[in-house]
Write a protein that holds these residues in place. Structure first.
Motif, PDB file in Angstrom:
ATOM      1  N   PHE A 204       0.805  -1.222   0.000  1.00  0.00           N
ATOM      2  CA  PHE A 204       0.000   0.000   0.000  1.00  0.00           C
ATOM      3  C   PHE A 204       0.842   1.278   0.000  1.00  0.00           C
ATOM      4  O   PHE A 204       0.312   2.363   0.215  1.00  0.00           O
ATOM      5  CB  PHE A 204      -0.936   0.011   1.220  1.00  0.00           C
ATOM      6  CG  PHE A 204      -2.035  -1.007   1.136  1.00  0.00           C
ATOM      7  CD1 PHE A 204      -2.999  -0.929   0.147  1.00  0.00           C
ATOM      8  CD2 PHE A 204      -2.105  -2.049   2.046  1.00  0.00           C
ATOM      9  CE1 PHE A 204      -4.011  -1.863   0.058  1.00  0.00           C
ATOM     10  CE2 PHE A 204      -3.115  -2.997   1.977  1.00  0.00           C
ATOM     11  CZ  PHE A 204      -4.076  -2.902   0.968  1.00  0.00           C
ATOM     12  N   PHE A 207      -0.276   4.201  -2.148  1.00  0.00           N
ATOM     13  CA  PHE A 207      -1.634   3.870  -2.610  1.00  0.00           C
ATOM     14  C   PHE A 207      -2.620   4.935  -2.142  1.00  0.00           C
ATOM     15  O   PHE A 207      -2.612   5.351  -0.985  1.00  0.00           O
ATOM     16  CB  PHE A 207      -2.035   2.503  -2.070  1.00  0.00           C
ATOM     17  CG  PHE A 207      -3.431   2.077  -2.446  1.00  0.00           C
ATOM     18  CD1 PHE A 207      -3.696   1.554  -3.696  1.00  0.00           C
ATOM     19  CD2 PHE A 207      -4.479   2.201  -1.549  1.00  0.00           C
ATOM     20  CE1 PHE A 207      -4.974   1.152  -4.044  1.00  0.00           C
ATOM     21  CE2 PHE A 207      -5.760   1.799  -1.885  1.00  0.00           C
ATOM     22  CZ  PHE A 207      -6.004   1.274  -3.137  1.00  0.00           C
ATOM     23  N   SER A 209      -6.482   5.478  -1.641  1.00  0.00           N
ATOM     24  CA  SER A 209      -7.783   4.802  -1.618  1.00  0.00           C
ATOM     25  C   SER A 209      -8.886   5.765  -2.044  1.00  0.00           C
ATOM     26  O   SER A 209      -8.912   6.927  -1.640  1.00  0.00           O
ATOM     27  CB  SER A 209      -8.077   4.272  -0.212  1.00  0.00           C
ATOM     28  OG  SER A 209      -9.378   3.736  -0.144  1.00  0.00           O
ATOM     29  N   THR A 220      -5.735   0.521   4.244  1.00  0.00           N
ATOM     30  CA  THR A 220      -4.979   0.914   3.045  1.00  0.00           C
ATOM     31  C   THR A 220      -4.164   2.194   3.218  1.00  0.00           C
ATOM     32  O   THR A 220      -3.394   2.551   2.330  1.00  0.00           O
ATOM     33  CB  THR A 220      -5.949   1.113   1.863  1.00  0.00           C
ATOM     34  OG1 THR A 220      -6.891   2.157   2.184  1.00  0.00           O
ATOM     35  CG2 THR A 220      -6.703  -0.172   1.568  1.00  0.00           C
TER      36      THR A 220
END
Length: 321
Positions: A204, A207, A209, A220
């Motif tokens: 993650f 990352f 979300s 996440t």
């Protein structure tokens, strides 16, 4: 009639179980407190490092030294660790949304699932009274989860899933508990946790979300350098986790299952207390009824085992979150 030696072992086991319950409760309330600012896998990674350090420097030397780390059951330890990783992931993700008391109460369906799995997998015999206790506990969970009703939250299914994976872990523990020490199992559990946290952290990294759901964000969210207070809380979570896991294992090794199992429900009482004091989450009437039914279910199972002459738990080793 129990001997004086067994009474002494039961008392020592009860004190260990009480200490473990307080530690588990501190872990739960701390992770819920941190859930809006840090990813779950970062908190678990720091917790695992501290727990590993304590296990290697204090707990393992007290139980005979590093020779205990040798095992002929690496696959079983891996399966057990992955089950507990999934149980933790789902339970702690639920804390980002649910009141602490509700999440812990739903998770306590685990003994019910363990009984069911023990019949299916271990071929254990379960009588009508324990099946009645299972039904009572399930009724309590239904009141908390509210499936198909207007007040239903999908997040309530997370502690149900956590309870399932925890129950599978217990079944594996019963399989290997006769040959593996509590410190050995604790070491491999924390090792799997640390490895899984690193994988999540890498996966993650960077990352973004698109979900606004608190549980999804908690899983996440990228790692964040913690402030001094938050880092101290994470360290406290690691200390509480290490000693709680050891104390609950010792409790079940020293005392009878029927003496220790009811003590674990102290975690549920403390969860409701912390929810009211810290977050002002006073459970509604339906939740109170559900909590009472789950408590009653656990007590019936415990006292039924006591009347049936449950085996001394030195033959069975347990581990918790």
């Amino acid at each position: 009639m129990p001997s004086q030696l067994q009474i002494s072992r039961d008392l020592a086991g009860i004190f260990c179980a009480l200490a473990a319950s307080v530690g588990f409760s501190i872990t739960d309330v701390s992770i819920k407190f941190l859930s809006d600012g840090y990813p779950l896998h970062q908190i678990i990674f720091i917790r695992s490092l501290i727990a590993l350090a304590l296990t290697l420097t204090i707990i393992i030397p007290l139980e005979g030294g590093f020779a205990n780390l040798k095992t002929r059951r690496p696959v079983a330890h891996l399966i057990r660790g992955l089950c507990l990783v999934l149980a933790n992931l789902m339970f702690f993700a639920s804390l980002a949304v649910l009141p602490l008391g509700d999440a812990v109460a739903i998770f306590f369906v685990a003994p019910i699932m363990t009984i069911t799995l023990s019949v299916i997998i271990l071929r254990e015999q379960v009588g009508v009274k324990r099946w009645s206790a299972v039904a009572l506990g399930l009724a309590g969970v239904m009141l908390l989860v509210k499936p198909g009703m207007q007040g239903f939250q999908p997040a309530t299914l997370l502690p149900v899933g956590a309870a399932f994976f925890y129950s599978v872990m217990q079944i594996v523990t019963r399989k290997i508990g006769l040959t593996e020490r509590a410190s050995t199992m604790a070491f491999y559990i924390h090792l799997v946790f640390a490895a899984a946290s690193i994988i999540f952290g890498i996966g993650f990294y960077g990352f973004e979300s698109e979900s606004s759901h608190p549980s999804v964000e908690f899983i996440t969210r990228p790692w964040t350098w913690p402030g001094q207070l938050d880092f101290a809380i994470m360290v406290g979570v690691g200390l509480a986790s290490a000693f709680s896991g050891y104390f609950i294992s010792q409790a079940y090794r020293m005392a009878q299952v029927s003496s220790i199992a009811p003590i674990e429900y102290t975690v549920l009482v403390l969860a409701v207390f912390w929810g009211v004091v810290v977050w002002a989450d006073w459970p509604p009437i339906s939740s109170w009824v559900g909590i009472v039914l789950i408590l009653a279910s656990g007590m019936i199972v415990a006292f039924r085992e006591k009347r049936a002459g449950a085996p001394i738990a030195s033959k069975r080793v347990y581990s918790r979150r």
